[in-house]
Design an enzyme around this catalytic site. Structure first.
Site, PDB file in Angstrom:
ATOM      1  N   ASP A  12     -95.974  24.249 101.778  1.00  0.00           N
ATOM      2  CA  ASP A  12     -95.953  23.671 103.135  1.00  0.00           C
ATOM      3  C   ASP A  12     -95.051  24.441 104.095  1.00  0.00           C
ATOM      4  O   ASP A  12     -94.497  23.875 105.031  1.00  0.00           O
ATOM      5  CB  ASP A  12     -95.509  22.187 103.100  1.00  0.00           C
ATOM      6  CG  ASP A  12     -96.319  21.394 102.107  1.00  0.00           C
ATOM      7  OD1 ASP A  12     -97.536  21.613 102.051  1.00  0.00           O
ATOM      8  OD2 ASP A  12     -95.731  20.579 101.374  1.00  0.00           O
ATOM      9  N   GLY A  16    -100.738  28.664 106.020  1.00  0.00           N
ATOM     10  CA  GLY A  16    -102.076  28.554 106.598  1.00  0.00           C
ATOM     11  C   GLY A  16    -102.104  29.126 108.003  1.00  0.00           C
ATOM     12  O   GLY A  16    -102.973  29.922 108.353  1.00  0.00           O
ATOM     13  N   HIS A  40    -103.701  23.460 103.469  1.00  0.00           N
ATOM     14  CA  HIS A  40    -103.141  24.135 104.629  1.00  0.00           C
ATOM     15  C   HIS A  40    -103.631  23.386 105.854  1.00  0.00           C
ATOM     16  O   HIS A  40    -104.789  23.014 105.912  1.00  0.00           O
ATOM     17  CB  HIS A  40    -103.689  25.552 104.760  1.00  0.00           C
ATOM     18  CG  HIS A  40    -103.291  26.452 103.650  1.00  0.00           C
ATOM     19  ND1 HIS A  40    -101.989  26.723 103.336  1.00  0.00           N
ATOM     20  CD2 HIS A  40    -104.041  27.178 102.813  1.00  0.00           C
ATOM     21  CE1 HIS A  40    -101.966  27.576 102.333  1.00  0.00           C
ATOM     22  NE2 HIS A  40    -103.197  27.859 101.992  1.00  0.00           N
ATOM     23  N   THR A 127    -100.932  15.459  92.320  1.00  0.00           N
ATOM     24  CA  THR A 127    -101.879  15.019  93.354  1.00  0.00           C
ATOM     25  C   THR A 127    -103.160  14.485  92.710  1.00  0.00           C
ATOM     26  O   THR A 127    -104.081  14.081  93.401  1.00  0.00           O
ATOM     27  CB  THR A 127    -102.274  16.168  94.303  1.00  0.00           C
ATOM     28  OG1 THR A 127    -102.892  17.204  93.523  1.00  0.00           O
ATOM     29  CG2 THR A 127    -101.070  16.732  95.033  1.00  0.00           C
ATOM     30  N   THR A 237     -96.298  23.946  89.522  1.00  0.00           N
ATOM     31  CA  THR A 237     -97.756  23.858  89.456  1.00  0.00           C
ATOM     32  C   THR A 237     -98.215  24.660  88.248  1.00  0.00           C
ATOM     33  O   THR A 237     -97.392  25.238  87.524  1.00  0.00           O
ATOM     34  CB  THR A 237     -98.397  24.313  90.782  1.00  0.00           C
ATOM     35  OG1 THR A 237     -99.775  23.930  90.762  1.00  0.00           O
ATOM     36  CG2 THR A 237     -98.284  25.804  91.016  1.00  0.00           C
ATOM     37  N   THR A 301    -103.039  17.021 101.621  1.00  0.00           N
ATOM     38  CA  THR A 301    -104.039  16.539 100.674  1.00  0.00           C
ATOM     39  C   THR A 301    -103.908  15.035 100.447  1.00  0.00           C
ATOM     40  O   THR A 301    -104.890  14.310 100.418  1.00  0.00           O
ATOM     41  CB  THR A 301    -103.909  17.284  99.323  1.00  0.00           C
ATOM     42  OG1 THR A 301    -104.105  18.673  99.580  1.00  0.00           O
ATOM     43  CG2 THR A 301    -104.951  16.819  98.314  1.00  0.00           C
ATOM     44  N   ARG A 306     -93.437  13.751 102.955  1.00  0.00           N
ATOM     45  CA  ARG A 306     -92.749  14.812 102.217  1.00  0.00           C
ATOM     46  C   ARG A 306     -91.258  14.502 102.132  1.00  0.00           C
ATOM     47  O   ARG A 306     -90.700  13.865 103.019  1.00  0.00           O
ATOM     48  CB  ARG A 306     -92.966  16.159 102.923  1.00  0.00           C
ATOM     49  CG  ARG A 306     -94.407  16.623 102.815  1.00  0.00           C
ATOM     50  CD  ARG A 306     -94.662  17.914 103.581  1.00  0.00           C
ATOM     51  NE  ARG A 306     -96.064  18.296 103.435  1.00  0.00           N
ATOM     52  CZ  ARG A 306     -96.765  19.004 104.322  1.00  0.00           C
ATOM     53  NH1 ARG A 306     -96.187  19.437 105.428  1.00  0.00           N
ATOM     54  NH2 ARG A 306     -98.020  19.302 104.095  1.00  0.00           N
ATOM     55  N   SER A 413     -92.207  31.817 114.086  1.00  0.00           N
ATOM     56  CA  SER A 413     -93.272  30.932 114.558  1.00  0.00           C
ATOM     57  C   SER A 413     -92.639  29.774 115.311  1.00  0.00           C
ATOM     58  O   SER A 413     -91.793  29.061 114.774  1.00  0.00           O
ATOM     59  CB  SER A 413     -94.080  30.438 113.356  1.00  0.00           C
ATOM     60  OG  SER A 413     -95.020  29.483 113.767  1.00  0.00           O
ATOM     61  N   GLY A 415     -94.426  27.239 117.064  1.00  0.00           N
ATOM     62  CA  GLY A 415     -95.421  26.217 117.390  1.00  0.00           C
ATOM     63  C   GLY A 415     -96.576  26.359 116.421  1.00  0.00           C
ATOM     64  O   GLY A 415     -96.705  27.377 115.752  1.00  0.00           O
TER      65      GLY A 415
HETATM   66  P1  GDP Z   1     -98.980  25.637 104.212  1.00  0.00           P
HETATM   67  O1  GDP Z   1     -99.514  24.890 103.049  1.00  0.00           O
HETATM   68  O2  GDP Z   1     -97.885  26.575 103.829  1.00  0.00           O
HETATM   69  O3  GDP Z   1    -100.043  26.304 105.008  1.00  0.00           O
HETATM   70  O4  GDP Z   1     -98.292  24.588 105.184  1.00  0.00           O
HETATM   71  P2  GDP Z   1     -98.878  23.219 105.796  1.00  0.00           P
HETATM   72  O5  GDP Z   1    -100.116  23.497 106.516  1.00  0.00           O
HETATM   73  O6  GDP Z   1     -98.881  22.147 104.788  1.00  0.00           O
HETATM   74  O7  GDP Z   1     -97.672  22.805 106.753  1.00  0.00           O
HETATM   75  C1  GDP Z   1     -97.384  23.443 107.873  1.00  0.00           C
HETATM   76  C2  GDP Z   1     -97.478  22.452 109.034  1.00  0.00           C
HETATM   77  O8  GDP Z   1     -96.700  22.928 110.066  1.00  0.00           O
HETATM   78  C3  GDP Z   1     -98.884  22.342 109.599  1.00  0.00           C
HETATM   79  O9  GDP Z   1     -99.054  21.047 110.134  1.00  0.00           O
HETATM   80  C4  GDP Z   1     -98.887  23.379 110.707  1.00  0.00           C
HETATM   81  O10 GDP Z   1     -99.809  23.103 111.759  1.00  0.00           O
HETATM   82  C5  GDP Z   1     -97.490  23.270 111.202  1.00  0.00           C
HETATM   83  N1  GDP Z   1     -96.898  24.497 111.707  1.00  0.00           N
HETATM   84  C6  GDP Z   1     -97.014  25.768 111.236  1.00  0.00           C
HETATM   85  N2  GDP Z   1     -96.205  26.592 111.934  1.00  0.00           N
HETATM   86  C7  GDP Z   1     -95.565  25.816 112.851  1.00  0.00           C
HETATM   87  C8  GDP Z   1     -94.562  26.056 113.837  1.00  0.00           C
HETATM   88  O11 GDP Z   1     -94.074  27.168 114.010  1.00  0.00           O
HETATM   89  N3  GDP Z   1     -94.143  24.973 114.562  1.00  0.00           N
HETATM   90  C9  GDP Z   1     -94.628  23.720 114.381  1.00  0.00           C
HETATM   91  N4  GDP Z   1     -94.142  22.728 115.135  1.00  0.00           N
HETATM   92  N5  GDP Z   1     -95.541  23.443 113.436  1.00  0.00           N
HETATM   93  C10 GDP Z   1     -96.001  24.476 112.695  1.00  0.00           C
END
Ligand code: GDP
Length: 424
Positions: A12, A16, A40, A127, A237, A301, A306, A413, A415
């Protein structure tokens, strides 16, 4: 050129989003391990999507998405995922699934549930996607390869012998209904028809692509600390989460992986059980969880909340080292803009001694965080495009983390969207 995008921590981290962003310049995106047990979350011009098995490149029409031999393939889940994209206007993605990948069987999911139920309060927090039973069978050499769906004689015999063996456990260990070989065979025929259009020789396809100079992204699931060899065993995992495994799980030479982008989140979160040294609780955790990610830190999922914590330099340095990091992508930094002071875990205290090296699980259970507080920046940094334009305390936070990790943070990053990225 092959690049890997992997996680430094518990998953997380925002892999993604980073993969989706890097996919713009890639030709092929490959999932090389794991299954539908993690997700993701991706935000782009089509909307917000949770992907579980498809690689994060599926939104671009110029890329091919590959599900390689190392992945636990849940056939109905993949088919539903493809449908959920096309139903929302995403162009039909080009997808290849390895003929050597193995199938998550309906009974893997049942065994996952039954075992967690049997373990009760000692459960892993699975999960229940069947991943541990799937990989157990793969390495016990009793799994089903996708290629076997197309050999009727082999398939019908194997279904009978599999049911015999599984039914002993179902009857005597779990006291649950037994498997019916005819029903299982029927399900596998359905799986065969669903997956047939996508099946191919992935390692040959990638071999040719490398020769043609194509750009290939390997997308990891979860992060270093969930790796079965190098993570917080047994709360890990069941398939390797390290970039090095990308070579095996995709069937390419290890020396072709030229770049390893390790994704680190600006604070910590984890799902499932296991030691989490910088974990926070109560209101402090609730606030970070609510503000975190994009709309809160809840599993993609399972939807479960968390566990939250401050940035952990010890775990992240270890996480980056084991990945063989060339670049760190530091994500979700915008979320910390509400804090006056930002606590960071800079060392662990174990039995009265301080260390910055990540310990084995038995010692990790005893570790207490050594916290340093850095000044906050108290502004919204979303929309900023240049590193120099970030508030000074924000740059200091990034530079402090970078000095602790010992690996260069080349992307920040700020946003969830593709364009919310600052290159350094
Ligand atoms: P992954 O499994 O590593 O891809 O991570 P997840 O998708 O589970 O969690 C990342 C969450 O953070 C998602 O909801 C993304 O849209 C969000 N996200 C990713 N980068 C950023 C960021 O720089 N800022 C913010 N606010 N949200 C982000």
């Amino acid at each position: 050129m092959v690049e890997a995008v992997v996680g430094a921590n518990w998953g997380d981290e925002g892999k993604g989003k980073i993969t989706d962003m890097l996919s713009e310049k890639a030709d092929i995106i490959v999932r090389f391990q794991g299954g539908a047990n993690a997700g993701h979350t991706i935000v782009n011009n089509y909307g917000k999507f949770a992907l579980h098995t498809l690689p994060s490149g599926v939104f671009y029409s110029h890329t091919t998405s590959v599900i390689a031999n190392g992945v636990a393939v849940n056939i109905p889940v993949i088919i539903n995922e493809i449908r959920s994209l096309t139903d929302r206007g995403v162009p039909e993605p080009k997808i290849m699934v390895s003929n050597r990948a193995q199938i998550v069987m309906p009974y893997h999911i049942l065994f996952d549930e039954y075992e967690e139920e049997r373990l009760g309060k000692n459960s892993f927090g699975s999960t229940k996607s069947g991943i541990a039973p799937f990989y157990s069978d793969k390495y016990a050499k009793t799994g089903f390869q996708i290629s076997e769906l197309f050999d009727e004689e082999l398939l019908s015999k194997k279904v009978v012998s599999t049911c015999e063996k599984k039914n002993v456990l179902l009857e005597h260990l779990y006291h649950k209904p037994l498997l019916d070989p005819d029903e299982l065979l029927k399900t596998l025929h359905e799986y065969r028809d669903m997956i047939e259009p996508y099946v191919g020789d992935v390692s040959l396809f990638l071999h040719n692509a490398i020769k043609e100079g194509k750009t290939i992204l390997l997308e990891g699931q979860l992060g270093t600390l969930k790796d079965p060899d190098h993570g917080i065993y047994p709360m890990v995992t069941s398939s390797p989460t390290l970039a090095g495994y990308g070579a095996i799980g995709a069937g390419i030479p290890p020396y072709e992986i030229k770049k390893v982008v390790t994704v680190c989140k600006a604070y910590s979160s984890a799902v499932g059980a296991g030691a989490f040294v910088s974990e926070i609780f109560g209101d402090e955790a609730d606030e970070l969880r609510r503000r975190g990610g994009d709309g809160g830190e809840y599993g993609a999922t399972t939807g479960r909340p968390r566990r939250m914590g401050w940035f952990d330099c010890v775990a992240s340095k270890y996480g980056c080292r084991l990945q063989g990091t060339t670049d760190v992508a530091f994500t979700v930094l915008d979320v910390l803009g509400y804090l006056d002071e930002i606590p960071v875990c800079v060392a662990y205290e174990i039995d009265g001694e301080e260390t910055t090296e990540f310990p084995v699980t038995a010692k990790l259970e005893k570790a207490k965080p050594v916290i340093k507080k850095l000044p906050g920046w108290k502004t919204d940094i979303r929309g900023i495009k240049k590193y120099e334009d970030l508030p000074e305390n924000c740059r200091k936070y990034i530079e402090f983390v970078e000095s602790q990790l010992g690996y260069p943070i080349t992307m920040v990053s700020n946003g969830p969207a593709r364009e919310d990225i600052i290159y350094r």
